[in-house]
Write a protein that holds these residues in place. Structure first.
Motif, PDB file in Angstrom:
ATOM      1  N   TRP A   1       0.574  -1.387   0.048  1.00 24.46           N
ATOM      2  CA  TRP A   1       0.163   0.025   0.332  1.00 24.46           C
ATOM      3  C   TRP A   1       0.843   1.223  -0.074  1.00 24.46           C
ATOM      4  CZ3 TRP A   1      -4.218   1.736  -0.915  1.00 24.46           C
ATOM      5  CH2 TRP A   1      -6.015   0.552  -1.088  1.00 24.46           C
ATOM      6  N   ASN A   2       1.133   2.272  -1.205  1.00 25.54           N
ATOM      7  CA  ASN A   2       0.978   3.357  -0.879  1.00 25.54           C
ATOM      8  C   ASN A   2       0.236   4.404  -0.223  1.00 25.54           C
ATOM      9  OD1 ASN A   2       1.899   6.508  -1.850  1.00 25.54           O
ATOM     10  ND2 ASN A   2       2.878   5.717  -2.983  1.00 25.54           N
ATOM     11  N   VAL A   3      -0.444   5.013   1.231  1.00 24.68           N
ATOM     12  CA  VAL A   3      -0.737   5.292   1.634  1.00 24.68           C
ATOM     13  C   VAL A   3      -0.881   6.516   1.258  1.00 24.68           C
ATOM     14  CG1 VAL A   3      -1.649   6.371   4.103  1.00 24.68           C
ATOM     15  CG2 VAL A   3      -0.352   4.073   4.230  1.00 24.68           C
ATOM     16  N   ALA A   4       0.011   7.469   0.627  1.00 21.27           N
ATOM     17  CA  ALA A   4      -0.104   9.194   0.158  1.00 21.27           C
ATOM     18  C   ALA A   4      -0.844   8.640  -0.798  1.00 21.27           C
ATOM     19  CB  ALA A   4       1.644   8.965   0.127  1.00 21.27           C
ATOM     20  N   SER A   5      -0.934   8.319  -1.833  1.00 19.81           N
ATOM     21  CA  SER A   5      -1.419   7.785  -3.323  1.00 19.81           C
ATOM     22  C   SER A   5      -2.895   6.833  -3.048  1.00 19.81           C
ATOM     23  CB  SER A   5      -1.006   7.411  -4.040  1.00 19.81           C
ATOM     24  OG  SER A   5      -0.328   6.245  -4.241  1.00 19.81           O
ATOM     25  N   LYS A   6      -2.879   6.345  -1.330  1.00 17.64           N
ATOM     26  CA  LYS A   6      -4.241   5.566  -1.689  1.00 17.64           C
ATOM     27  C   LYS A   6      -4.131   4.235  -2.764  1.00 17.64           C
ATOM     28  CE  LYS A   6      -6.758   8.938   0.514  1.00 17.64           C
ATOM     29  NZ  LYS A   6      -8.213   9.694   0.407  1.00 17.64           N
ATOM     30  N   GLU A   7      -2.835   3.795  -3.228  1.00 17.86           N
ATOM     31  CA  GLU A   7      -2.933   2.992  -4.492  1.00 17.86           C
ATOM     32  C   GLU A   7      -2.176   1.807  -3.456  1.00 17.86           C
ATOM     33  OE1 GLU A   7      -1.508   3.833  -8.067  1.00 17.86           O
ATOM     34  OE2 GLU A   7       0.171   3.883  -6.683  1.00 17.86           O
ATOM     35  N   CYS A   8      -2.646   0.400  -4.564  1.00 21.72           N
ATOM     36  CA  CYS A   8      -2.089  -0.658  -3.800  1.00 21.72           C
ATOM     37  C   CYS A   8      -1.009  -1.335  -5.593  1.00 21.72           C
ATOM     38  CB  CYS A   8      -3.209  -1.475  -4.231  1.00 21.72           C
ATOM     39  SG  CYS A   8      -2.785  -3.212  -3.291  1.00 21.72           S
TER      40      CYS A   8
END
Length: 74
Positions: free
Chosen positions: A40-47
């Motif tokens: 998970w990339n929390v900053a971009s809300k991307e998996c």
């Protein structure tokens, strides 16, 4: 997690990248190398799913499930 963005990266060094992400030692990653991983990339809300060039539907589906369900291995 109703709004999930997924990015798929194909890498030559899957064991290295996924080993670092899972915080496993280089020796452990060498003995039982990860075939793929999802992070998970929390900053971009991307998996982000990382695989090698040769990936099965099972491996890809398994990692996609992590994007929606988190760490279900526990």
């Amino acid at each position: 997690m109703n709004d999930v963005k997924v990015r798929w990266e194909v890498r030559e060094n899957v064991a290295e990248v996924c080993g670092r992400a899972a915080k496993i030692s280089a020796a452990q990653a060498w003995m039982t190398p990860p075939l793929a991983c999802a992070m998970w990339n929390v900053a971009s809300k991307e998996c982000v799913i990382i695989t090698g060039k040769r990936v099965s539907h099972v491996e890809l589906g398994h990692e996609l499930r992590h994007c929606f369900e988190g760490n279900f291995h526990r």
